[in-house]
Design an enzyme around this catalytic site. Structure first.
Site, PDB file in Angstrom:
ATOM      1  N   ARG A 121       0.892  -1.090  -0.035  1.00 16.09           N
ATOM      2  CA  ARG A 121      -0.101  -0.049   0.006  1.00 16.09           C
ATOM      3  C   ARG A 121       0.913   1.343   0.096  1.00 16.09           C
ATOM      4  NH1 ARG A 121      -2.549  -3.032   3.737  1.00 16.09           N
ATOM      5  NH2 ARG A 121      -4.495  -4.174   3.011  1.00 16.09           N
ATOM      6  N   LYS A 143       2.999  11.578 -11.382  1.00 16.32           N
ATOM      7  CA  LYS A 143       2.462  10.510 -12.365  1.00 16.32           C
ATOM      8  C   LYS A 143       2.929   9.115 -12.480  1.00 16.32           C
ATOM      9  CE  LYS A 143       0.185  13.026 -15.556  1.00 16.32           C
ATOM     10  NZ  LYS A 143      -0.458  13.124 -16.836  1.00 16.32           N
ATOM     11  N   GLU A 185      10.367  18.830 -24.838  1.00 17.41           N
ATOM     12  CA  GLU A 185       9.393  19.323 -23.825  1.00 17.41           C
ATOM     13  C   GLU A 185      10.103  20.457 -23.397  1.00 17.41           C
ATOM     14  OE1 GLU A 185       6.832  17.479 -23.039  1.00 17.41           O
ATOM     15  OE2 GLU A 185       7.430  15.497 -23.863  1.00 17.41           O
ATOM     16  N   LYS A 227       7.058  23.185 -14.354  1.00 18.39           N
ATOM     17  CA  LYS A 227       6.045  21.910 -14.201  1.00 18.39           C
ATOM     18  C   LYS A 227       5.697  21.883 -12.601  1.00 18.39           C
ATOM     19  CE  LYS A 227       5.011  17.239 -15.024  1.00 18.39           C
ATOM     20  NZ  LYS A 227       5.227  15.595 -15.514  1.00 18.39           N
ATOM     21  N   GLU A 237      -4.809  16.739 -12.320  1.00 23.31           N
ATOM     22  CA  GLU A 237      -5.009  16.701 -13.714  1.00 23.31           C
ATOM     23  C   GLU A 237      -6.649  17.047 -13.740  1.00 23.31           C
ATOM     24  OE1 GLU A 237      -3.337  13.954 -16.053  1.00 23.31           O
ATOM     25  OE2 GLU A 237      -3.308  15.135 -17.611  1.00 23.31           O
ATOM     26  N   ARG A 241      -3.320  21.450 -15.463  1.00 24.86           N
ATOM     27  CA  ARG A 241      -2.256  20.672 -15.931  1.00 24.86           C
ATOM     28  C   ARG A 241      -2.452  20.541 -17.423  1.00 24.86           C
ATOM     29  NH1 ARG A 241       0.234  16.132 -11.903  1.00 24.86           N
ATOM     30  NH2 ARG A 241       1.478  15.234 -13.198  1.00 24.86           N
ATOM     31  N   ASN A 245      -0.059  19.339 -21.928  1.00 24.04           N
ATOM     32  CA  ASN A 245      -0.180  18.505 -23.324  1.00 24.04           C
ATOM     33  C   ASN A 245      -0.019  19.246 -24.275  1.00 24.04           C
ATOM     34  OD1 ASN A 245      -0.725  16.030 -21.923  1.00 24.04           O
ATOM     35  ND2 ASN A 245      -2.893  16.804 -21.416  1.00 24.04           N
ATOM     36  N   HIS A 248       0.887  17.673 -27.454  1.00 20.67           N
ATOM     37  CA  HIS A 248       0.683  16.115 -27.353  1.00 20.67           C
ATOM     38  C   HIS A 248      -0.664  15.505 -28.083  1.00 20.67           C
ATOM     39  CE1 HIS A 248       3.871  16.774 -24.719  1.00 20.67           C
ATOM     40  NE2 HIS A 248       3.983  15.564 -24.304  1.00 20.67           N
ATOM     41  N   HIS A 252       0.776  12.415 -29.627  1.00 21.33           N
ATOM     42  CA  HIS A 252       0.345  10.847 -29.253  1.00 21.33           C
ATOM     43  C   HIS A 252      -0.370  10.182 -30.280  1.00 21.33           C
ATOM     44  CE1 HIS A 252       0.121  12.106 -24.652  1.00 21.33           C
ATOM     45  NE2 HIS A 252       1.075  11.338 -25.113  1.00 21.33           N
ATOM     46  N   HIS A 265       9.168  10.039 -28.436  1.00 21.19           N
ATOM     47  CA  HIS A 265       8.273  10.628 -28.024  1.00 21.19           C
ATOM     48  C   HIS A 265       8.323  12.258 -28.206  1.00 21.19           C
ATOM     49  CE1 HIS A 265       4.875  12.027 -25.403  1.00 21.19           C
ATOM     50  NE2 HIS A 265       5.853  13.008 -24.868  1.00 21.19           N
TER      51      HIS A 265
HETATM   52  N1  LIG Z   1       5.017  10.154 -15.452  1.00 20.19           N
HETATM   53  C1  LIG Z   1       5.106  10.937 -16.129  1.00 20.19           C
HETATM   54  O1  LIG Z   1       4.608  12.185 -15.814  1.00 20.19           O
HETATM   55  C2  LIG Z   1       5.740  11.078 -17.448  1.00 20.19           C
HETATM   56  C3  LIG Z   1       5.834  12.009 -18.384  1.00 20.19           C
HETATM   57  C4  LIG Z   1       6.456  12.029 -19.705  1.00 20.19           C
HETATM   58  C5  LIG Z   1       6.885  10.609 -20.250  1.00 20.19           C
HETATM   59  N2  LIG Z   1       6.514   9.588 -19.125  1.00 20.19           N
HETATM   60  C6  LIG Z   1       6.905   8.055 -19.584  1.00 20.19           C
HETATM   61  O2  LIG Z   1       8.442   8.180 -19.722  1.00 20.19           O
HETATM   62  C7  LIG Z   1       8.626   7.159 -20.712  1.00 20.19           C
HETATM   63  C8  LIG Z   1       9.645   7.829 -21.399  1.00 20.19           C
HETATM   64  O3  LIG Z   1      10.888   7.843 -21.019  1.00 20.19           O
HETATM   65  P1  LIG Z   1      12.368   8.132 -21.503  1.00 20.19           P
HETATM   66  O4  LIG Z   1      12.256   9.139 -22.620  1.00 20.19           O
HETATM   67  O5  LIG Z   1      13.120   8.645 -20.279  1.00 20.19           O
HETATM   68  O6  LIG Z   1      12.603   6.729 -21.956  1.00 20.19           O
HETATM   69  P2  LIG Z   1      13.528   5.482 -21.231  1.00 20.19           P
HETATM   70  O7  LIG Z   1      13.193   5.522 -19.867  1.00 20.19           O
HETATM   71  O8  LIG Z   1      13.038   4.414 -22.070  1.00 20.19           O
HETATM   72  O9  LIG Z   1      14.948   5.884 -21.555  1.00 20.19           O
HETATM   73  C9  LIG Z   1      15.529   6.026 -22.997  1.00 20.19           C
HETATM   74  C10 LIG Z   1      16.578   5.065 -23.335  1.00 20.19           C
HETATM   75  O10 LIG Z   1      17.619   5.880 -22.715  1.00 20.19           O
HETATM   76  C11 LIG Z   1      18.454   4.731 -21.928  1.00 20.19           C
HETATM   77  N3  LIG Z   1      19.232   5.663 -20.690  1.00 20.19           N
HETATM   78  C12 LIG Z   1      18.446   6.126 -19.823  1.00 20.19           C
HETATM   79  N4  LIG Z   1      19.407   6.992 -18.963  1.00 20.19           N
HETATM   80  C13 LIG Z   1      20.536   6.902 -19.933  1.00 20.19           C
HETATM   81  C14 LIG Z   1      21.863   7.552 -19.735  1.00 20.19           C
HETATM   82  N5  LIG Z   1      21.914   8.467 -18.760  1.00 20.19           N
HETATM   83  N6  LIG Z   1      22.830   7.206 -20.435  1.00 20.19           N
HETATM   84  C15 LIG Z   1      22.352   6.129 -21.568  1.00 20.19           C
HETATM   85  N7  LIG Z   1      21.275   5.926 -21.708  1.00 20.19           N
HETATM   86  C16 LIG Z   1      20.082   6.007 -20.913  1.00 20.19           C
HETATM   87  C17 LIG Z   1      17.593   3.790 -21.425  1.00 20.19           C
HETATM   88  O11 LIG Z   1      18.111   2.647 -20.960  1.00 20.19           O
HETATM   89  C18 LIG Z   1      16.641   3.742 -22.680  1.00 20.19           C
HETATM   90  O12 LIG Z   1      16.975   2.899 -23.477  1.00 20.19           O
HETATM   91  C19 LIG Z   1       7.360   6.752 -21.395  1.00 20.19           C
HETATM   92  O13 LIG Z   1       6.977   5.333 -20.875  1.00 20.19           O
HETATM   93  C20 LIG Z   1       6.359   7.766 -21.243  1.00 20.19           C
HETATM   94  O14 LIG Z   1       5.078   7.348 -20.953  1.00 20.19           O
HETATM   95  C21 LIG Z   1       6.162   9.755 -17.945  1.00 20.19           C
HETATM   96 ZN   LIG Z   2       5.525  14.432 -23.415  1.00 22.19          ZN
END
Ligand SMILES: NC(=O)c1ccc[n+]([C@@H]2O[C@H](COP(=O)([O-])OP(=O)(O)OC[C@H]3O[C@@H](n4cnc5c(N)ncnc54)[C@H](O)[C@@H]3O)[C@@H](O)[C@H]2O)c1
Ligand SMILES: [Zn+2]
Length: 382
Positions: A121, A143, A185, A227, A237, A241, A245, A248, A252, A265
């Site tokens: 929990r 999130k 972003e 942010k 949200e 918030r 987007n 987006h 998306h 992305h």
């Molecule tokens: N929670 C939220 O508010 C929120 C907001 C935006 C995106 N997201 C989510 O985040 C995810 C995308 O995140 P991301 O773009 O960081 O992708 P990711 O976590 O997949 O990382 C991208 C790649 O970079 C590599 N990597 C990470 N750090 C590294 C470093 N310092 N050096 C070398 N390689 C490295 C990872 O292994 C991966 O292959 C999606 O699932 C998306 O839905 C969440």
């Molecule tokens: Zn985004």
């Protein structure tokens, strides 16, 4: 070290941004009165020095720390990935006083975050983002989620971390396309809230795109401030918030039509911002010069604009812009994009909601007629 306060009611926390921060994770958490067992959730293929720095720092601060490895890739953000992590937590004998440390990009942050929100929990969560996208976006705001086969982020929770530690040195090992994806972003934050941030990007776009850490650090700090400010006003949200987007709605849809993971992305968001700006011009909200200014900045940062949709004739064009991993692709049709936008969980009752700019640094949310969106998608350059 710059510290950004995230004033969410009931669970305020800080984001610490700076170089060489991984070895401060332990002392920072001890200063918050935390201790006990800690699971470091991370990818095995991140540089080992990152694993070692966080592990050593936690042990030095009195934690009993263990690694919990998760394969890289969006596929890990799944029910199966979550289950594996729960079993690992149980084997590590995490208890309700334990801490989950998410060391990685948004995939790790979302998965480990949701696991922390639900295991027993809820156990303490600390975000240590290592991608630019995670430092400026995913790690801030609480999130957490996993994907289902039918859609992304469908199972999740709002769960705030105790602390976010963004070590900008980790950005040095980040592949170029991941860095550029995160920069989209940052452009978004400039457009929605801060003309000064936008101008800072314009002053040094090429050096920023090349990964100059001295220039990136203040951009990370400012993005987190923006942010944090939006999240403070709308933690769950329900209203404001939505401006996060920007870019987006189409972004998306483009990701969905091409298949998630094909276009990074941020690249999809860049195309989405470019389209949103043209839509705003069409609706008389935005000066065409500002739309061109945004496109120009995106191009200088190595990001695509709406022109990509109109010029990309087939798989080769997509490959050259984003080095996609898989599947040969054609040009996505306006009809397919429209359908995907209407299916999005954020579109309501058959209306398309767009975040539209009134100028650099100011946006509003509007419902837009499908015909206007299709016209923009088919129209070409400004
Ligand atoms: N929670 C939220 O508010 C929120 C907001 C935006 C995106 N997201 C989510 O985040 C995810 C995308 O995140 P991301 O773009 O960081 O992708 P990711 O976590 O997949 O990382 C991208 C790649 O970079 C590599 N990597 C990470 N750090 C590294 C470093 N310092 N050096 C070398 N390689 C490295 C990872 O292994 C991966 O292959 C999606 O699932 C998306 O839905 C969440
Ligand atoms: Zn985004």
């Amino acid at each position: 070290m710059p510290r950004v306060a995230v004033e969410v009611s009931g669970s305020p926390y800080e984001i610490v941004v700076g170089p060489d921060m991984l070895r401060h994770v332990g002392p920072e958490l001890r200063a918050l009165g935390m201790g006990g067992r800690a699971a470091i959730v991370t990818h095995p293929d991140l540089p080992v020095v990152y694993h070692a720095a966080v592990h050593t720092s936690l042990e030095g601060a009195g934690f009993q720390a263990e690694m919990a490895f998760v394969p890289q890739g969006e596929e890990s953000k799944s029910l199966a990935g979550l289950e594996t992590l729960y079993h690992r937590f149980a084997a590590m004998r995490l208890d309700r006083c334990s801490t989950v440390v998410a060391l990685g990009g948004g995939v790790i942050g979302d998965l480990a975050g949701f696991a922390a929100a639900t295991y027993m929990r809820g156990v303490s969560l600390v975000q240590v983002p290592t991608t630019l996208l995670a430092q400026v976006d995913a790690s801030v705001g609480g999130k957490t989620a996993i994907d289902l086969p039918v859609g992304k982020n469908l199972v999740g929770a709002f769960y705030q971390p105790r602390l976010v530690v963004a070590d900008v040195d980790t950005l040095q090992s980040l592949p170029e396309r991941e860095r550029r994806s995160g920069l989209a972003e940052v452009v978004k934050y400039g457009m929605i809230a801060d003309a000064g941030l936008f101008a800072a990007l314009e002053s040094d776009a090429e050096a920023i795109a090349a990964g100059d850490l001295g220039l990136l650090t203040p951009l990370v700090v400012r993005s987190c401030e923006i942010k944090a400010d939006v999240v403070r006003q709308d933690p769950h949200e329900r209203g404001l918030r939505a401006i996060l987007n920007y870019g987006h709605t189409l972004g998306h849809a483009l990701e969905a039509v091409l298949g998630f993971g094909v276009l990074p992305h941020g690249y999809a968001v860049a195309v989405g911002m470019s389209a949103a700006a043209r839509l705003a011009v069409r609706l008389g909200l935005l000066d065409a010069r500002d739309a061109r200014r945004q496109d120009e900045l995106l191009r200088r940062l190595g990001l695509p604009t709406l022109g990509l949709l109109n010029t990309a004739p087939g798989p080769d064009a997509w490959r050259s812009v984003a080095a996609p991993k898989t599947s040969p692709l054609g040009r996505p049709s306006a009809a397919a994009l429209l359908e995907a936008m209407l299916l999005d969980k954020k579109s309501m009752g058959g209306h398309l909601r767009f975040v539209l700019a009134r100028g650099v640094g100011a946006v509003e949310v509007r419902e837009v007629a499908a015909a206007d969106v299709v016209a923009v998608l088919e129209e070409g350059t400004v």
